[in-house]
Design a protein around this motif. Structure first.
Motif, mmCIF file in Angstrom:
data_model
loop_
_atom_site.group_PDB
_atom_site.id
_atom_site.type_symbol
_atom_site.label_atom_id
_atom_site.label_comp_id
_atom_site.label_asym_id
_atom_site.label_seq_id
_atom_site.Cartn_x
_atom_site.Cartn_y
_atom_site.Cartn_z
ATOM 1 N N SER A 76 12.796 -12.614 -6.905
ATOM 2 C CA SER A 76 12.001 -13.763 -6.444
ATOM 3 C C SER A 76 10.593 -13.805 -7.037
ATOM 4 N N THR A 77 10.050 -12.627 -7.412
ATOM 5 C CA THR A 77 8.650 -12.583 -7.875
ATOM 6 C C THR A 77 8.496 -12.081 -9.306
ATOM 7 N N GLY A 78 9.511 -11.361 -9.821
ATOM 8 C CA GLY A 78 9.387 -10.746 -11.141
ATOM 9 C C GLY A 78 8.577 -9.456 -11.140
ATOM 10 N N VAL A 79 8.144 -9.017 -9.962
ATOM 11 C CA VAL A 79 7.343 -7.783 -9.860
ATOM 12 C C VAL A 79 8.259 -6.572 -10.011
ATOM 13 N N GLU A 80 7.784 -5.578 -10.786
ATOM 14 C CA GLU A 80 8.569 -4.361 -10.993
ATOM 15 C C GLU A 80 8.229 -3.306 -9.946
ATOM 16 N N TYR A 81 9.273 -2.601 -9.516
ATOM 17 C CA TYR A 81 9.154 -1.518 -8.545
ATOM 18 C C TYR A 81 10.027 -0.362 -9.000
ATOM 19 N N ALA A 82 9.965 0.735 -8.241
ATOM 20 C CA ALA A 82 10.874 1.864 -8.435
ATOM 21 C C ALA A 82 11.834 1.865 -7.252
ATOM 22 N N ALA A 83 13.135 1.955 -7.519
ATOM 23 C CA ALA A 83 14.147 2.004 -6.471
ATOM 24 C C ALA A 83 14.656 3.438 -6.366
ATOM 25 N N LYS A 84 14.421 4.061 -5.215
ATOM 26 C CA LYS A 84 14.872 5.437 -4.987
ATOM 27 C C LYS A 84 16.157 5.382 -4.168
ATOM 28 N N PHE A 85 17.279 5.725 -4.815
ATOM 29 C CA PHE A 85 18.595 5.739 -4.169
ATOM 30 C C PHE A 85 18.818 7.128 -3.593
ATOM 31 N N ILE A 86 18.799 7.237 -2.268
ATOM 32 C CA ILE A 86 18.991 8.524 -1.595
ATOM 33 C C ILE A 86 20.416 8.578 -1.054
ATOM 34 N N LYS A 87 21.168 9.574 -1.507
ATOM 35 C CA LYS A 87 22.561 9.752 -1.083
ATOM 36 C C LYS A 87 22.579 10.229 0.362
ATOM 37 N N ASN A 131 -4.316 5.668 -2.779
ATOM 38 C CA ASN A 131 -3.911 6.820 -3.589
ATOM 39 C C ASN A 131 -2.455 7.209 -3.397
ATOM 40 N N ASN A 132 -1.749 6.560 -2.473
ATOM 41 C CA ASN A 132 -0.344 6.878 -2.214
ATOM 42 C C ASN A 132 0.560 5.770 -2.731
ATOM 43 N N ILE A 133 1.773 6.140 -3.072
ATOM 44 C CA ILE A 133 2.775 5.148 -3.458
ATOM 45 C C ILE A 133 3.117 4.322 -2.232
ATOM 46 N N MET A 134 3.109 3.007 -2.390
ATOM 47 C CA MET A 134 3.392 2.114 -1.262
ATOM 48 C C MET A 134 4.892 1.829 -1.168
ATOM 49 N N LEU A 135 5.387 1.835 0.057
ATOM 50 C CA LEU A 135 6.774 1.476 0.331
ATOM 51 C C LEU A 135 6.844 -0.034 0.495
ATOM 52 N N HIS A 136 7.697 -0.689 -0.291
ATOM 53 C CA HIS A 136 7.789 -2.154 -0.287
ATOM 54 C C HIS A 136 8.945 -2.641 0.581
ATOM 55 N N ASP A 137 10.080 -1.953 0.544
ATOM 56 C CA ASP A 137 11.285 -2.423 1.216
ATOM 57 C C ASP A 137 12.277 -1.278 1.381
ATOM 58 N N VAL A 138 13.240 -1.413 2.312
ATOM 59 C CA VAL A 138 14.276 -0.403 2.527
ATOM 60 C C VAL A 138 15.621 -1.108 2.711
ATOM 61 N N TYR A 139 16.617 -0.663 1.955
ATOM 62 C CA TYR A 139 17.977 -1.196 2.058
ATOM 63 C C TYR A 139 18.912 -0.042 2.372
ATOM 64 N N GLU A 140 20.047 -0.357 2.994
ATOM 65 C CA GLU A 140 21.014 0.678 3.324
ATOM 66 C C GLU A 140 22.421 0.145 3.107
ATOM 67 N N ASN A 141 23.253 0.972 2.478
ATOM 68 C CA ASN A 141 24.678 0.655 2.387
ATOM 69 C C ASN A 141 25.459 1.865 2.887
ATOM 70 N N LEU A 177 9.851 1.218 -3.934
ATOM 71 C CA LEU A 177 8.514 1.799 -3.958
ATOM 72 C C LEU A 177 7.684 1.195 -5.087
ATOM 73 N N GLU A 178 6.370 1.256 -4.895
ATOM 74 C CA GLU A 178 5.435 0.857 -5.937
ATOM 75 C C GLU A 178 5.756 1.666 -7.200
ATOM 76 N N LEU A 179 5.742 1.007 -8.339
ATOM 77 C CA LEU A 179 6.084 1.692 -9.601
ATOM 78 C C LEU A 179 4.919 2.527 -10.081
#
Length: 100
Positions: free
Chosen positions: A39-50, A80-90, A98-100
């Motif tokens: 929706s925004t084109g903003v880049e983030y880091a997606a951390k997939f936790i098993k 100074n910390n990485i910001m959490l943007h969103d959380v998804y779960e499957n 997370l902020e890139l």
């Protein structure tokens, strides 16, 4: 959708909202990939936790531990910390955006 503290674990597919790109790094139970919010084109880091699939299993991370990480990230909102943007779960993973 499940709320914990302030955290909302969205039950939608992360791929519906983000284009998932190349791998940036990995650990024992997590992989981090570059992603772009559609929706925004903003880049983030997606951390997939098993997620751990059963109490007896040693593979994956217990849900309580993931919830604790999310709560800590939400409480530590500081430049100074990485910001959490969103959380998804499957079924198999929790995905922290997370902020890139």
């Amino acid at each position: 959708m499940r709320t914990l503290g302030m955290a909302v674990f969205k039950q939608q597919k992360v791929e519906d909202f983000y284009d998932i790109g190349e791998e940036l790094g990995s650990g024992q139970f997590a992989i981090v990939k570059r992603c772009k919010e559609k929706s925004t084109g903003v880049e983030y880091a997606a951390k997939f936790i098993k997620k751990r699939q059963s109490r007896a299993s040693r593979r994956g991370v217990r849900r309580e531990e993931i919830e604790r990480e999310v709560d800590i990230l939400q409480e530590l909102q500081h430049p100074n910390n990485i910001m959490l943007h969103d959380v998804y779960e499957n079924r198999t993973d929790v995905v922290l955006i997370l902020e890139l």
